[in-house]
Design a protein around this motif. Structure first.
Motif, PDB file in Angstrom:
ATOM      1  N   GLY A  32      32.106  56.959  68.275  1.00 39.66           N
ATOM      2  CA  GLY A  32      30.736  55.925  67.747  1.00 39.66           C
ATOM      3  C   GLY A  32      31.134  54.583  68.555  1.00 39.66           C
ATOM      4  N   TRP A  70      30.460  60.307  64.242  1.00 44.97           N
ATOM      5  CA  TRP A  70      30.361  58.489  64.089  1.00 44.97           C
ATOM      6  C   TRP A  70      29.308  58.009  62.622  1.00 44.97           C
ATOM      7  CZ3 TRP A  70      27.277  54.487  64.255  1.00 44.97           C
ATOM      8  CH2 TRP A  70      28.170  53.386  63.961  1.00 44.97           C
ATOM      9  N   GLN A  78      33.595  61.219  58.732  1.00 42.54           N
ATOM     10  CA  GLN A  78      33.294  61.169  59.535  1.00 42.54           C
ATOM     11  C   GLN A  78      31.845  63.257  60.084  1.00 42.54           C
ATOM     12  OE1 GLN A  78      32.833  58.329  60.912  1.00 42.54           O
ATOM     13  NE2 GLN A  78      32.666  57.611  58.516  1.00 42.54           N
TER      14      GLN A  78
END
Length: 209
Positions: A32, A70, A78
């Motif tokens: 992310g 992410w 996730q």
């Protein structure tokens, strides 16, 4: 567009394309750290093929549901299947928006199980963690009942606390009832035939983004 004031169909398509590019980048970088949406072209003739490319990239990336990915939503696992669910409903609601741009009463009817999943995703997965509930002054019980699939969500709101959600039909202070398709449209803020009774102010903290 009647369901998205200030938007055009071109802006709607650009939004979907941009979001799908964001998903592609979230699949490419499961940490992310570098995930941002790409900027879609402004010209309609360029936008459509750009969207096609982003969509195909996204679908390829979602092929393995357990691929790490992410997501900004803290309750979601996730992994790619979480994005698949989120994007299915993102596309469905915006398809409805596009059809409303053509006619006030589009013939589109969502599959009951799919629609019920869209209610569940918003109410049980997005709502509990998307705001600071310590500042909420709402107290009461909101009940959502998808009658054709016999599914219900009872959302217990207490001042300053995150909501508690159970799968039961109880006496609520406000109730949304109808076929799953109608409840789905109502909770996502689109024209709906669902029957709403009671203290509608309790629905404010449950509204779709």
């Amino acid at each position: 567009m009647p369901t998205c004031p200030g938007w055009t169909v071109s802006r709607l398509v650009a939004h979907l394309a941009r979001v799908q590019s964001w998903v592609v980048n979230a699949l490419a970088d499961p940490t992310g750290r570098q995930v941002e949406a790409d900027r879609p072209p402004r010209d309609w003739e360029e936008l459509l093929p750009w969207w096609d490319e982003r969509r195909e990239e996204m679908l390829t990336g979602l092929a393995d549901p357990e691929t790490p990915a992410w997501l900004p939503f803290t309750r979601y696992p996730q992994v790619a299947r979480s994005w698949a669910r989120r994007q299915a409903h993102e596309a469905a609601i915006h398809r409805l928006d596009a059809e409303h741009a053509l006619t006030a009463e589009p013939p589109l009817v969502f599959d009951p199980e799919f629609a019920a999943d869209g209610v569940d995703e918003l109410i049980a997965w997005m709502v509990p963690t998307r705001r600071d509930w310590s500042k909420s002054a709402h107290s009461g019980v909101a009940v959502l009942h998808a009658t054709d699939v016999d599914r219900a969500w009872a959302v217990r709101l207490s001042s300053g606390m995150p909501p508690e959600i159970t799968a039961e039909v109880v006496a609520g202070d406000v109730t949304i009832a109808g076929p799953a398709d109608a409840v789905y449209r109502r909770v996502w803020g689109r024209p709906s035939s669902a029957v709403v009774t009671g203290s509608t102010e309790l629905l404010e903290p449950l509204a779709a983004p």
